[in-house]
Write an enzyme that holds these catalytic residues in place. Structure first.
Site, short mmCIF file in Angstrom:
data_model
loop_
_atom_site.label_atom_id
_atom_site.label_comp_id
_atom_site.label_asym_id
_atom_site.label_seq_id
_atom_site.Cartn_x
_atom_site.Cartn_y
_atom_site.Cartn_z
N GLU A 17 -10.27 -26.93 -40.89
CA GLU A 17 -11.26 -25.84 -41.34
C GLU A 17 -11.11 -24.60 -40.46
OE1 GLU A 17 -14.96 -26.57 -43.04
OE2 GLU A 17 -15.94 -25.20 -41.58
N TYR A 49 -17.11 -19.38 -45.91
CA TYR A 49 -17.40 -18.23 -46.63
C TYR A 49 -18.93 -17.84 -46.18
CZ TYR A 49 -18.63 -15.27 -50.64
OH TYR A 49 -19.10 -14.24 -51.37
N HIS A 77 -13.98 -21.65 -49.56
CA HIS A 77 -15.33 -22.16 -49.87
C HIS A 77 -16.10 -20.83 -50.53
CE1 HIS A 77 -15.84 -25.09 -46.13
NE2 HIS A 77 -14.53 -25.18 -46.71
N HIS A 149 -29.31 -34.43 -46.23
CA HIS A 149 -29.35 -32.93 -46.21
C HIS A 149 -30.79 -32.67 -45.59
CE1 HIS A 149 -29.97 -28.65 -47.14
NE2 HIS A 149 -28.81 -28.54 -47.12
N LYS A 165 -24.30 -33.07 -59.01
CA LYS A 165 -23.18 -32.05 -58.68
C LYS A 165 -21.70 -32.68 -59.22
CE LYS A 165 -23.10 -31.36 -53.90
NZ LYS A 165 -23.52 -30.87 -52.86
N GLN A 176 -20.40 -33.53 -44.20
CA GLN A 176 -21.07 -32.91 -43.14
C GLN A 176 -20.37 -33.56 -41.68
OE1 GLN A 176 -21.91 -30.63 -41.23
NE2 GLN A 176 -23.90 -30.11 -42.04
N GLN A 212 -22.42 -26.04 -27.42
CA GLN A 212 -22.78 -25.89 -29.05
C GLN A 212 -23.45 -26.95 -29.30
OE1 GLN A 212 -18.84 -25.37 -30.26
NE2 GLN A 212 -18.75 -23.20 -29.78
N LYS A 272 -9.35 -23.09 -33.63
CA LYS A 272 -8.79 -23.42 -32.35
C LYS A 272 -7.33 -24.13 -32.33
CE LYS A 272 -13.40 -23.71 -29.71
NZ LYS A 272 -14.42 -24.63 -29.62
#
Ligand code: FAD
Length: 288
Positions: A17, A49, A77, A149, A165, A176, A212, A272
């Site tokens: 990604e 996106y 996305h 979620h 969905k 995730q 992070q 990266k």
């Protein structure tokens, strides 16, 4: 090429990604990083996106460049929160006219800036999936959350919503990030039991920066196992050691996933190229 055909094949799939820049002055640097990742010839690359500003345009230009000049299939996305139907339609037309065949259909995060619900034509991702599937030939995927979620009260409700969905036409799901594979294996059991049979792409985040991780885990509702915390405690202040340990941890997770029959892994490679390359090298015989 459609992502569903790639992940349904017998061969393990390893994809990366990337994310577009927020401002035009960063465009060339980001483009260069995404091109370096594309030269690794992953199974496919996804481009995130960010609604509004330049980033929404950059998603398309980066995806198109990777696909046309590096022959790597891309997954663009798309979020629908805070959007009107005509805005979404014109974006879909643009994606189609530029040869993009795959979309990850998302609602997007609700932020303090986009609380004006009167303007919204979409409230949940299943509405976007339905809109796309009703009028277009895109292969459509969605997101899923092995640790629930953050807006869902409990996992049962989240999985029931996930099923909406799929019923709307979503053909695969990307998870995730998670740091304990048992979390995914338990989740797979639950979603299969709920009648969700589409292929699952496991999302793996190589943590190369200790600072992070705490914040992103808080935001995304994912837990850090003790084994991982020990690595951050020991190497968090030594960037090079942390990077090496983070790549090793992610590699270990991926090998375990492939060994246990999860055939598609998506690496959150965060623009990266060196991290993407090391992970791919570590798996060279496994993904042959
Ligand atoms: P939804 O599927 O709509 O779910 C959101 C919440 O609503 C859940 O709690 C769900 O249980 C509930 N829900 C769903 N449908 C219904 C319904 N019909 N009725 C009632 N409740 C419902 N964000 C970006 O801005 N850009 C990106 O590129 C991006 N890429 C991502 C990629 C992946 C793999 C993942 C996991 C997330 C990504 N995100 C991205 C973040 C994502 O936008 C957020 O997690 C967002 O809060 C939820 O999006 P969703 O599509 O999962 O929402």
């Amino acid at each position: 090429m459609k992502i569903i055909d790639i992940i349904r094949a017998d061969k393990p799939s390893l994809s990366f990604e990337v994310f577009p820049p927020k401002t035009s002055d960063k465009f060339d640097t980001v483009k260069d990083a995404t091109e370096k990742i594309a030269t690794l010839k992953p199974s496919f690359m996804s481009v995130t996106y960010g609604a509004g500003g330049g980033t929404s345009e950059y998603t398309l230009s980066i995806a198109k460049n990777i696909q046309e000049n590096y022959n790597v299939p891309t997954l663009a996305h798309l979020t629908c929160v805070n959007s009107t139907k005509s805005e979404v339609k014109s974006r879909l037309e643009m994606l189609k006219n530029n040869g993009i065949e795959n979309i990850l259909a998302l609602r997007g995060d609700i932020t303090p800036e986009n609380q004006n619900r009167e303007k919204w034509d979409y409230h949940f991702s299943n509405q976007l999936v339905e809109e796309i599937k009703n009028s277009y030939d895109f292969c459509v995927g969605g997101a899923c959350y092995p640790e629930c979620h953050p807006e869902s009260i409990h996992q049962k409700e989240d999985i029931l919503n996930l099923k909406r969905k799929i019923d709307a036409g979503c053909e695969f799901l990307t998870t995730q990030m998670f740091f304990d594979n048992n979390v995914l294996y338990n989740y797979l059991y639950k979603i299969r039991e709920a009648g969700i049979t589409v292929p699952i792409i496991a999302g793996i985040m190589p943590v190369t920066n200790a600072k992070q991780i705490k914040r992103s885990c808080e935001l995304s509702n994912c837990t850090l196992p003790q084994r991982f915390k020990a690595i951050v405690d020991r190497y968090g202040d030594n960037p090079e050691a942390m990077k090496q340990a983070g790549i090793a941890y992610a590699t270990d997770q991926i090998i375990d996933l492939f060994a246990n029959g999860v055939n598609a892994v998506h690496v959150y490679s965060m623009n990266k190229p060196d991290v993407a390359e090391k992970i791919q090298d570590n798996l060279s015989e496994i993904i042959k």
